[in-house]
Write a protein that holds these residues in place. Structure first.
Motif, short mmCIF file in Angstrom:
data_model
loop_
_atom_site.label_atom_id
_atom_site.label_comp_id
_atom_site.label_asym_id
_atom_site.label_seq_id
_atom_site.Cartn_x
_atom_site.Cartn_y
_atom_site.Cartn_z
N THR A 141 0.81 -1.23 0.00
CA THR A 141 0.00 0.00 0.00
C THR A 141 0.84 1.28 0.00
O THR A 141 0.54 2.20 -0.76
CB THR A 141 -0.97 -0.02 1.19
N PRO A 142 1.90 1.40 0.80
CA PRO A 142 2.68 2.65 0.75
C PRO A 142 3.26 2.92 -0.63
O PRO A 142 3.29 4.07 -1.09
CB PRO A 142 3.78 2.42 1.78
N HIS A 143 3.70 1.87 -1.32
CA HIS A 143 4.25 2.03 -2.66
C HIS A 143 3.16 2.37 -3.67
O HIS A 143 3.37 3.15 -4.60
CB HIS A 143 5.00 0.77 -3.08
N LEU A 144 1.98 1.78 -3.48
CA LEU A 144 0.86 2.10 -4.35
C LEU A 144 0.49 3.58 -4.22
O LEU A 144 0.30 4.28 -5.23
CB LEU A 144 -0.35 1.23 -3.99
N THR A 184 -7.39 0.26 3.72
CA THR A 184 -6.31 1.23 3.87
C THR A 184 -5.95 1.85 2.53
O THR A 184 -5.76 3.07 2.43
CB THR A 184 -5.07 0.54 4.48
N ALA A 185 -5.85 1.02 1.49
CA ALA A 185 -5.49 1.53 0.17
C ALA A 185 -6.56 2.45 -0.38
O ALA A 185 -6.27 3.52 -0.93
CB ALA A 185 -5.26 0.36 -0.79
N ILE A 186 -7.83 2.07 -0.23
CA ILE A 186 -8.93 2.89 -0.73
C ILE A 186 -8.90 4.26 -0.08
O ILE A 186 -8.98 5.31 -0.74
CB ILE A 186 -10.28 2.19 -0.47
N THR A 187 -8.79 4.27 1.24
CA THR A 187 -8.80 5.53 1.98
C THR A 187 -7.61 6.42 1.59
O THR A 187 -7.78 7.63 1.37
CB THR A 187 -8.76 5.24 3.49
N GLY A 198 -21.02 -6.78 -4.11
CA GLY A 198 -20.26 -5.55 -3.85
C GLY A 198 -20.43 -4.99 -2.46
O GLY A 198 -20.01 -3.85 -2.19
N ARG A 199 -21.00 -5.78 -1.54
CA ARG A 199 -21.30 -5.22 -0.21
C ARG A 199 -20.05 -4.77 0.53
O ARG A 199 -20.09 -3.78 1.27
CB ARG A 199 -22.08 -6.24 0.62
N HIS A 200 -18.94 -5.48 0.35
CA HIS A 200 -17.73 -5.09 1.06
C HIS A 200 -17.07 -3.86 0.42
O HIS A 200 -16.42 -3.07 1.11
CB HIS A 200 -16.74 -6.26 1.11
N ALA A 201 -17.24 -3.69 -0.87
CA ALA A 201 -16.74 -2.48 -1.52
C ALA A 201 -17.47 -1.25 -0.98
O ALA A 201 -16.85 -0.21 -0.70
CB ALA A 201 -16.92 -2.58 -3.03
N ARG A 202 -18.78 -1.38 -0.81
CA ARG A 202 -19.55 -0.26 -0.26
C ARG A 202 -19.18 -0.01 1.19
O ARG A 202 -19.05 1.15 1.63
CB ARG A 202 -21.05 -0.54 -0.39
N LEU A 203 -19.01 -1.08 1.96
CA LEU A 203 -18.66 -0.93 3.36
C LEU A 203 -17.35 -0.18 3.53
O LEU A 203 -17.21 0.68 4.41
CB LEU A 203 -18.53 -2.32 4.00
N LEU A 204 -16.39 -0.46 2.66
CA LEU A 204 -15.05 0.14 2.78
C LEU A 204 -14.97 1.50 2.10
O LEU A 204 -13.90 2.12 2.10
CB LEU A 204 -14.00 -0.81 2.20
N GLY A 205 -16.06 1.95 1.51
CA GLY A 205 -16.09 3.30 0.96
C GLY A 205 -15.54 3.46 -0.44
O GLY A 205 -15.22 4.58 -0.85
N ALA A 206 -15.43 2.36 -1.21
CA ALA A 206 -14.98 2.49 -2.59
C ALA A 206 -15.96 3.37 -3.37
O ALA A 206 -17.16 3.38 -3.09
CB ALA A 206 -14.88 1.11 -3.25
N ASP A 207 -15.44 4.11 -4.34
CA ASP A 207 -16.28 5.01 -5.11
C ASP A 207 -17.17 4.27 -6.10
O ASP A 207 -18.21 4.78 -6.52
CB ASP A 207 -15.40 6.01 -5.87
N ALA A 208 -16.77 3.06 -6.48
CA ALA A 208 -17.55 2.25 -7.41
C ALA A 208 -17.15 0.80 -7.25
O ALA A 208 -16.07 0.48 -6.73
CB ALA A 208 -17.34 2.72 -8.85
N PRO A 214 -9.66 5.16 8.47
CA PRO A 214 -9.92 3.74 8.27
C PRO A 214 -11.10 3.17 9.04
O PRO A 214 -11.72 2.24 8.59
CB PRO A 214 -8.61 3.09 8.71
N VAL A 215 -11.45 3.69 10.22
CA VAL A 215 -12.56 3.11 10.98
C VAL A 215 -13.86 3.84 10.74
O VAL A 215 -14.89 3.48 11.30
CB VAL A 215 -12.26 3.09 12.49
N ASP A 216 -13.88 4.86 9.91
CA ASP A 216 -15.11 5.59 9.65
C ASP A 216 -16.11 4.65 8.99
O ASP A 216 -15.81 3.98 8.03
CB ASP A 216 -14.82 6.78 8.72
N GLY A 217 -17.32 4.61 9.52
CA GLY A 217 -18.33 3.72 8.97
C GLY A 217 -18.22 2.30 9.49
O GLY A 217 -19.04 1.45 9.15
#
Length: 358
Positions: free
Chosen positions: A132-135, A162-165, A185-195, A222-225
């Protein structure tokens, strides 16, 4: 296309890369587009490879060989397309495609990258297991229009979060995809992905419609939501994983006399199995989603039974593990749900072989 899929299946299961290439390039020469060959020929065959492995009808080595052949054939397709006519690269926008830190299943991301190239995107494909840091540093330097983030393993959801945020904090939207994010896609929504998109074709269509850029000043921590994380059960279980695995193995030794005769290899495999259970328990705690844990157990039970091992061997692990996490109410509820799922499975005749693990 069924004929093409059958021919490709025969080629990859025979480990015949030349024949696989002939099938694919013959399809392209007949007028099929690269996207059609990728999504309507190669993807269904790769799905069949996974299904046949899960059913115990092909070995891990055969699955790896078939996947490697597909990867090399796709690379050859990309080189051919680069030399031929097509949409000008970059005219549709720029997309970075990467796998989550710890995710080694790169083929789905590779296929998406090639589909997007075919639709005129300039694609920066980073491959598997991108720390993630390199990404984030790479995103900061290259500033693509979108990051397409891929993960097949639900155990990588915390790393995905972490990467999404972090990437959203740069003002870059994140499109999530892969089995880790749930079939809906429930976990994508939970983690706040844009799509989120269920497959490469849907992802390309979605990108064509546009993904809004997040505002950096509204990026969430990271813990928001995820208010359930404040109970620290996830953190404590992750930190105590080595102890949990060690104590669970000791508890199994006491409950299952047959384990005392295990070889070193069998004990090592059993430790790996217990570690997987702890990993998926941790991921379910992070997402607060019992289905993540119970679906893993159900899938594992299917794998065991396909190999002649009764699924009931999983239950003692959950019982002993419950003793180890008795002070964690959410973890106990997950383990109880897991036992219920295993108990509800129909009994199937099996012929246990050597090296049975629990």
């Amino acid at each position: 296309m069924p004929e093409l899929r059958t021919a490709l299946w025969r080629a990859v299961t025979a480990r015949d890369e030349r024949a696989a290439g002939q099938v694919v390039f013959g399809a392209l020469d007949s007028g099929l587009s690269s996207e059609e060959v990728l999504l309507d020929v190669i993807v269904p065959v790769q799905v069949r490879v996974g299904t046949e492995w899960a059913a115990g009808r092909i070995s891990v080595a055969q699955e790896h060989a078939a996947t490697a052949i597909h990867d090399r054939v796709i690379a050859a397709m990309a080189h051919r397309d680069a030399a031929g006519p097509g949409a000008a690269a970059g005219t549709a926008g720029t997309v970075t495609v990467a796998c989550v830190d710890g995710e080694w299943h790169a083929l789905p991301a590779r296929i998406l990258a090639e589909v997007l190239r075919g639709r005129g995107y300039e694609v920066d494909f980073l491959g598997a297991q991108v720390p993630t840091p390199h990404l984030v540093a790479h995103m900061h330097r290259t500033a693509p229009d979108v990051l397409a983030l891929s993960s097949s393993l639900p155990t990588r959801l915390p790393a995905a979060h972490t990467a999404i945020t972090a990437v959203q904090a740069l003002g870059i939207p994140v499109l999530a995809g892969g089995a880790a994010f749930g079939a809906d896609g429930r976990h994508a929504r939970l983690l706040g992905a844009d799509a989120w998109a269920p497959d490469a074709r849907a992802a390309a269509d979605l990108l064509g419609r546009g993904v809004p850029r997040p505002r950096p000043d509204t990026a969430h921590p990271p813990v928001d939501g995820l208010p359930h994380l404040t109970d620290q059960e996830y953190t404590l279980i992750v930190r105590g994983k080595a102890r949990l695995v060690r104590n669970t193995l000791a508890g199994l030794d006491a409950r299952l006399p047959a384990m005392r005769a295990y070889t070193d290899t069998q004990r090592e495999r059993t430790a790996e199995d217990v570690a997987h259970v702890v990993d998926f328990l941790s991921a379910a705690l992070y997402a607060d989603d019992a289905r993540l844990f119970t679906e893993f157990l159900d899938w594992t039970a299917d794998i065991l039974e396909a190999r002649g091992v009764p699924a009931t061997v999983l239950r003692p692990t959950l019982v002993v593990l419950a003793d180890e996490v008795k002070d964690f109410p959410r973890a106990l509820r997950l383990l109880e749900r897991g036992r219920a799922v295993l108990d509800a499975r129909p009994s199937r005749p099996t012929t246990p072989g050597p090296g049975i693990t629990v």
